[in-house]
Design an enzyme around this catalytic site. Structure first.
Site, PDB file in Angstrom:
ATOM      1  N   SER A  45      62.943  43.415  22.598  1.00 62.33           N
ATOM      2  CA  SER A  45      63.781  44.157  21.656  1.00 62.33           C
ATOM      3  C   SER A  45      64.554  43.225  20.740  1.00 62.33           C
ATOM      4  O   SER A  45      65.131  43.670  19.734  1.00 62.33           O
ATOM      5  CB  SER A  45      64.756  45.067  22.412  1.00 62.33           C
ATOM      6  OG  SER A  45      65.443  44.360  23.435  1.00 62.33           O
ATOM      7  N   ASP A  83      60.729  39.368  28.985  1.00 64.76           N
ATOM      8  CA  ASP A  83      59.608  40.195  28.553  1.00 64.76           C
ATOM      9  C   ASP A  83      58.394  39.341  28.202  1.00 64.76           C
ATOM     10  O   ASP A  83      58.517  38.314  27.525  1.00 64.76           O
ATOM     11  CB  ASP A  83      59.993  41.007  27.313  1.00 64.76           C
ATOM     12  CG  ASP A  83      60.293  42.459  27.634  1.00 64.76           C
ATOM     13  OD1 ASP A  83      59.700  42.995  28.586  1.00 64.76           O
ATOM     14  OD2 ASP A  83      61.124  43.055  26.935  1.00 64.76           O
ATOM     15  N   GLU A 182      61.457  54.309  30.851  1.00 64.91           N
ATOM     16  CA  GLU A 182      62.093  54.479  29.545  1.00 64.91           C
ATOM     17  C   GLU A 182      61.749  55.831  28.935  1.00 64.91           C
ATOM     18  O   GLU A 182      60.572  56.211  28.840  1.00 64.91           O
ATOM     19  CB  GLU A 182      61.678  53.363  28.578  1.00 64.91           C
ATOM     20  CG  GLU A 182      62.365  53.492  27.217  1.00 64.91           C
ATOM     21  CD  GLU A 182      62.200  52.280  26.328  1.00 64.91           C
ATOM     22  OE1 GLU A 182      62.706  52.310  25.187  1.00 64.91           O
ATOM     23  OE2 GLU A 182      61.579  51.289  26.763  1.00 64.91           O
TER      24      GLU A 182
END
Length: 286
Positions: A45, A83, A182
């Protein structure tokens, strides 16, 4: 670092929620650790909130290594998950392990996160067998946003709910130490949480997960302009504070109010004499 995957599983059994927050650099990681978060996620992100991209897709492995290393310097006593960026774990296992090795050796992560369901189970298993903890991620998977039809809530019909449950169980079987859910309906997230022996960490997945994760910039409204999100709670508006402070700085510079007397350093007269000479100074004063 006090927390590990064994303790996280124990916390699930004891009903102790896990707090997780993203961080992308030294100061944000330092602040997160001082606040007492259990886990820090160096999320891809960062593409949206730090690098200015429209999605996570342009984020590279080099980006992730750089930012993970910065976070590790700021949060040396916190469990750090990095990530795996877009398309770095969908080829051969050798290529995947090279990327994992970089995040662990160069980035100093303690675990990696991978988005996907059944299609990545063999990869998760291979990475875990290589000695690296893996946090799985299902539901809305931003790296697949173009194939799942955009940013949509998952688990809204029986077929989708069964798919998510099947994926969660398969990822646990493959060796994942936890699963991020999510944008999943609360009922489906609760059912998955009950069925699994590993922790679930929700983001927009309701109140029944074993933990919660939010993005640093969302928690603190650190963006301009900031876009409200239903599943986010903002705890401070530092974006507004920063903007106001910078505006005052610009105004004071324009008005010559900064620097003021208390911000300057004075030299002795002898220093001025050495620069201009007493005669020159007198001439300049006429």
């Amino acid at each position: 670092m006090a927390l590990n995957v064994i303790k996280m599983k124990k916390m699930k059994g004891e009903g102790v929620p896990l707090s997780m927050l993203t961080a992308y650099d030294y100061p944000s990681a330092r602040l997160a650790e001082e606040a007492g978060v259990d886990l820090i996620l160096v999320g891809d992100s960062l593409g949206n909130v730090v690098l200015g991209y429209d999605s996570t897709l342009p984020v590279t492995l080099d980006d992730m290594v750089y930012h993970t290393r910065s976070v590790a310097r700021g949060a040396g006593n916190t469990f750090i998950v990095a990530d795996m960026p877009f398309m770095t774990y969908h080829g051969g296992i050798d290529e995947t392990l090279r990327g994992v090795r970089r995040l662990m050796q160069e980035g100093h992560a303690h675990a990696v996160k991978m988005e996907g369901g059944l299609e990545i189970c063999d990869t998760v298993r291979a990475v875990v067998n290589a000695g690296v903890p893996v946090l799985a991620h299902i539901g809305l998977t931003p790296q697949s946003v173009h194939t799942i039809g955009g940013y949509r809530v998952q688990g809204k019909d029986p077929e989708d709910a069964r798919r998510l449950m099947k994926e969660a169980k398969a990822l646990e079987q493959a060796g994942a130490f936890g699963i991020v859910l999510e944008l999943v309906t609360e009922e489906v997230a609760e059912a998955i949480t009950r069925e699994l022996g590993i922790p679930t960490i929700g983001i927009g997945a309701g109140r029944r997960c074993d933990g919660q994760v939010l993005v640093f910039h969302d928690v603190l409204q650190y963006a301009s302009p900031y876009r409200e999100k239903r599943f986010v709670k903002t705890y401070a508006d530092i974006g507004g504070v920063i903007r106001d402070g910078l505006t005052r700085y610009v105004q004071e510079v324009k008005e010559r109010a900064f620097p003021a007397e208390e911000h300057v350093f004075a030299a002795d007269e002898s220093v001025l004499d050495s620069l201009y000479g007493a005669a020159g100074e007198g001439a300049n004063s006429k």
